[in-house]
Motif scaffolding. Structure first.
Motif, short mmCIF file in Angstrom:
data_model
loop_
_atom_site.label_atom_id
_atom_site.label_comp_id
_atom_site.label_asym_id
_atom_site.label_seq_id
_atom_site.Cartn_x
_atom_site.Cartn_y
_atom_site.Cartn_z
N ASP A 136 0.83 -1.21 0.00
CA ASP A 136 0.00 0.00 0.00
C ASP A 136 0.86 1.25 0.00
OD1 ASP A 136 -2.40 -1.53 0.08
OD2 ASP A 136 -2.21 -1.73 2.26
N GLY A 137 1.96 1.19 -0.75
CA GLY A 137 2.82 2.36 -0.90
C GLY A 137 3.85 2.56 0.18
N GLN A 138 3.86 1.70 1.21
CA GLN A 138 4.82 1.85 2.32
C GLN A 138 5.77 0.67 2.33
OE1 GLN A 138 3.02 2.40 6.14
NE2 GLN A 138 4.94 2.49 7.24
N VAL A 139 7.05 0.94 2.56
CA VAL A 139 8.05 -0.12 2.50
C VAL A 139 7.85 -1.14 3.62
CG1 VAL A 139 9.83 1.03 3.91
CG2 VAL A 139 10.50 -0.58 2.13
N ASP A 140 7.99 -2.41 3.28
CA ASP A 140 7.98 -3.51 4.24
C ASP A 140 9.42 -3.99 4.37
OD1 ASP A 140 7.77 -5.93 5.60
OD2 ASP A 140 5.87 -6.47 4.67
N VAL A 141 10.12 -3.47 5.37
CA VAL A 141 11.55 -3.71 5.51
C VAL A 141 11.85 -5.19 5.71
CG1 VAL A 141 13.61 -3.18 6.84
CG2 VAL A 141 11.94 -1.39 6.40
N ASP A 142 11.08 -5.85 6.55
CA ASP A 142 11.36 -7.26 6.83
C ASP A 142 11.08 -8.15 5.62
OD1 ASP A 142 12.19 -7.58 9.76
OD2 ASP A 142 10.48 -6.23 9.89
N PHE A 143 10.09 -7.80 4.83
CA PHE A 143 9.85 -8.56 3.59
C PHE A 143 11.07 -8.49 2.69
CE2 PHE A 143 8.58 -8.86 -0.84
CZ PHE A 143 7.80 -10.01 -0.85
N ASN A 144 11.65 -7.29 2.57
CA ASN A 144 12.86 -7.12 1.76
C ASN A 144 14.00 -7.95 2.32
OD1 ASN A 144 15.63 -5.42 1.87
ND2 ASN A 144 14.72 -5.26 -0.17
N MET A 145 14.20 -7.92 3.65
CA MET A 145 15.29 -8.68 4.27
C MET A 145 15.15 -10.17 3.98
SD MET A 145 15.48 -6.97 8.06
CE MET A 145 16.04 -5.29 8.36
N ILE A 146 13.97 -10.71 4.23
CA ILE A 146 13.74 -12.14 4.05
C ILE A 146 13.87 -12.53 2.58
CG2 ILE A 146 11.98 -13.95 4.23
CD1 ILE A 146 11.00 -12.44 6.79
N GLU A 148 15.65 -11.03 0.17
CA GLU A 148 17.03 -10.96 -0.30
C GLU A 148 17.89 -12.11 0.26
OE1 GLU A 148 18.42 -9.22 -2.54
OE2 GLU A 148 16.95 -7.66 -2.97
N VAL A 149 17.69 -12.44 1.53
CA VAL A 149 18.45 -13.55 2.12
C VAL A 149 18.11 -14.85 1.40
CG1 VAL A 149 18.74 -14.97 4.18
CG2 VAL A 149 18.76 -12.48 4.37
N ARG A 150 16.84 -15.06 1.11
CA ARG A 150 16.44 -16.29 0.41
C ARG A 150 17.05 -16.34 -0.99
NH1 ARG A 150 11.30 -15.59 0.47
NH2 ARG A 150 10.81 -16.80 2.34
N GLU A 151 17.00 -15.23 -1.71
CA GLU A 151 17.50 -15.20 -3.09
C GLU A 151 19.00 -15.44 -3.15
OE1 GLU A 151 16.33 -11.52 -4.85
OE2 GLU A 151 14.18 -12.02 -4.87
N GLU A 152 19.74 -14.90 -2.20
CA GLU A 152 21.20 -14.97 -2.26
C GLU A 152 21.78 -16.21 -1.57
OE1 GLU A 152 23.04 -11.37 -0.97
OE2 GLU A 152 22.00 -10.13 -2.45
N THR A 153 21.11 -16.69 -0.53
CA THR A 153 21.69 -17.78 0.26
C THR A 153 20.86 -19.05 0.29
OG1 THR A 153 20.62 -17.20 2.37
CG2 THR A 153 22.64 -16.01 1.80
N GLY A 154 19.59 -18.96 -0.09
CA GLY A 154 18.70 -20.11 0.00
C GLY A 154 18.09 -20.30 1.38
N LEU A 155 18.49 -19.49 2.35
CA LEU A 155 17.95 -19.61 3.70
C LEU A 155 16.58 -18.94 3.80
CD1 LEU A 155 21.11 -18.70 5.82
CD2 LEU A 155 20.29 -20.99 5.23
N ASP A 156 15.68 -19.56 4.54
CA ASP A 156 14.36 -18.98 4.77
C ASP A 156 14.30 -18.49 6.22
OD1 ASP A 156 11.74 -18.24 4.98
OD2 ASP A 156 10.90 -20.23 4.56
N LEU A 157 14.32 -17.17 6.40
CA LEU A 157 14.31 -16.59 7.73
C LEU A 157 12.92 -16.20 8.20
CD1 LEU A 157 17.45 -14.23 7.67
CD2 LEU A 157 17.28 -16.61 8.44
N SER A 158 11.89 -16.58 7.46
CA SER A 158 10.54 -16.14 7.81
C SER A 158 10.10 -16.65 9.18
CB SER A 158 9.54 -16.58 6.74
OG SER A 158 9.56 -17.99 6.57
N GLY A 159 10.63 -17.79 9.63
CA GLY A 159 10.27 -18.32 10.94
C GLY A 159 11.30 -18.06 12.01
N ALA A 160 12.35 -17.33 11.67
CA ALA A 160 13.42 -17.08 12.64
C ALA A 160 12.99 -16.04 13.67
CB ALA A 160 14.68 -16.61 11.92
N GLU A 161 13.55 -16.16 14.87
CA GLU A 161 13.30 -15.15 15.90
C GLU A 161 13.96 -13.84 15.49
OE1 GLU A 161 14.25 -14.30 20.65
OE2 GLU A 161 14.89 -16.18 19.70
N ARG A 162 13.22 -12.76 15.63
CA ARG A 162 13.73 -11.45 15.23
C ARG A 162 13.97 -10.57 16.44
NH1 ARG A 162 9.11 -9.89 10.68
NH2 ARG A 162 9.05 -11.94 9.67
#
Length: 241
Positions: A136-146, A148-162
């Motif tokens: 909705d026009g506002q950046v989702d920082v954590d979506f970007n983090m997860i 990019e990590v998945r694309e570059e490393t294959g790791l899925d951090l969506s369930g990791a403790e933040r």
């Protein structure tokens, strides 16, 4: 257009209110011919480059532990010229880092691949914000983090403790928004997983993982903005957030 935030100090961030403006960035409008000319030189030197879409800021401020700003979608070729002409350009760059903390408290970063613009550089897996990172026009920082990590490393951090909060470090070269992501596995195991993923990629973005075990463990090729983040982590400051 204004940029009003402290530089070279780590800031606590409770909210990130950066909005995507549908209008073109003034830098793109004012430099269209130079952008095209520079891009021809860039792809001649590195044919692997892709002229995708990223965002550039036209405004960013820090108020009451909040980052508030405006950005615009631009071509990567625009971003490449801006990198050379950033001073007094009316534009700045922001990006995000998932600070990957292993179960043994070591940090796991990456070294960029030889075909990339930042070849050989060491930092946490990351990429520029793209239009897909906005809700909705506002950046989702954590979506970007997860993402990019998945694309570059294959790791899925969506369930990791933040960590409970973001932090930010703004320098003359850009503003990095970062947050700890905790994995239970030790650093060596995480590195093994990343290396196995890279081995399956036809054109991997990264050369491989880099483990950082203490504040003085600074690898060759470390990006300048990383040293304060590493020291911050190992100082124990905000260790639970």
């Amino acid at each position: 257009m204004s940029f009003d935030l402290p530089r070279n100090v780590i800031l606590p961030v409770d909210a990130v209110d950066v909005r995507l403006d549908p209008d073109p960035h003034p830098f793109a409008l004012d430099n269209a011919e130079a952008i095209a000319e520079n891009w021809q030189r860039e792809i001649a030197a590195n044919p692997a480059l892709f002229d995708g879409t990223v965002v550039l800021l036209s405004q960013l401020a820090y108020r009451d532990n909040r980052l508030v700003g405006r950005c615009h979608a631009v071509t990567y070729s625009t971003f490449m010229l801006w990198r050379k002409r950033r001073e007094n350009s009316g534009a700045e760059h922001a990006y995000a880092h998932a600070v990957l903390v292993a179960g043994d408290n070591a940090l796991v970063a990456i070294r960029m691949g030889l075909q990339t613009v930042n070849a050989g550089r060491v930092y946490f897996a990351a990429g520029s914000f793209e239009p897909v990172d906005f809700r909705d026009g506002q950046v989702d920082v954590d979506f970007n983090m997860i993402r990019e990590v998945r694309e570059e490393t294959g790791l899925d951090l969506s369930g990791a403790e933040r960590g409970k909060h973001w932090h930010a470090l703004s320098t003359n070269s850009g503003t990095v928004i970062f947050r700890r992501y905790h994995e239970t596995a030790p650093a060596d195991e995480i590195a093994r997983r990343i290396s196995a993923f890279v081995a399956t990629e036809a054109e991997p973005e990264i050369e491989g993982p880099v483990i950082i075990r203490h504040a003085a463990d600074l690898p060759v090729g470390l990006s300048p903005h990383m040293k304060p983040l590493i020291e911050w982590h190992f100082s124990g400051e905000d260790s639970l957030v």
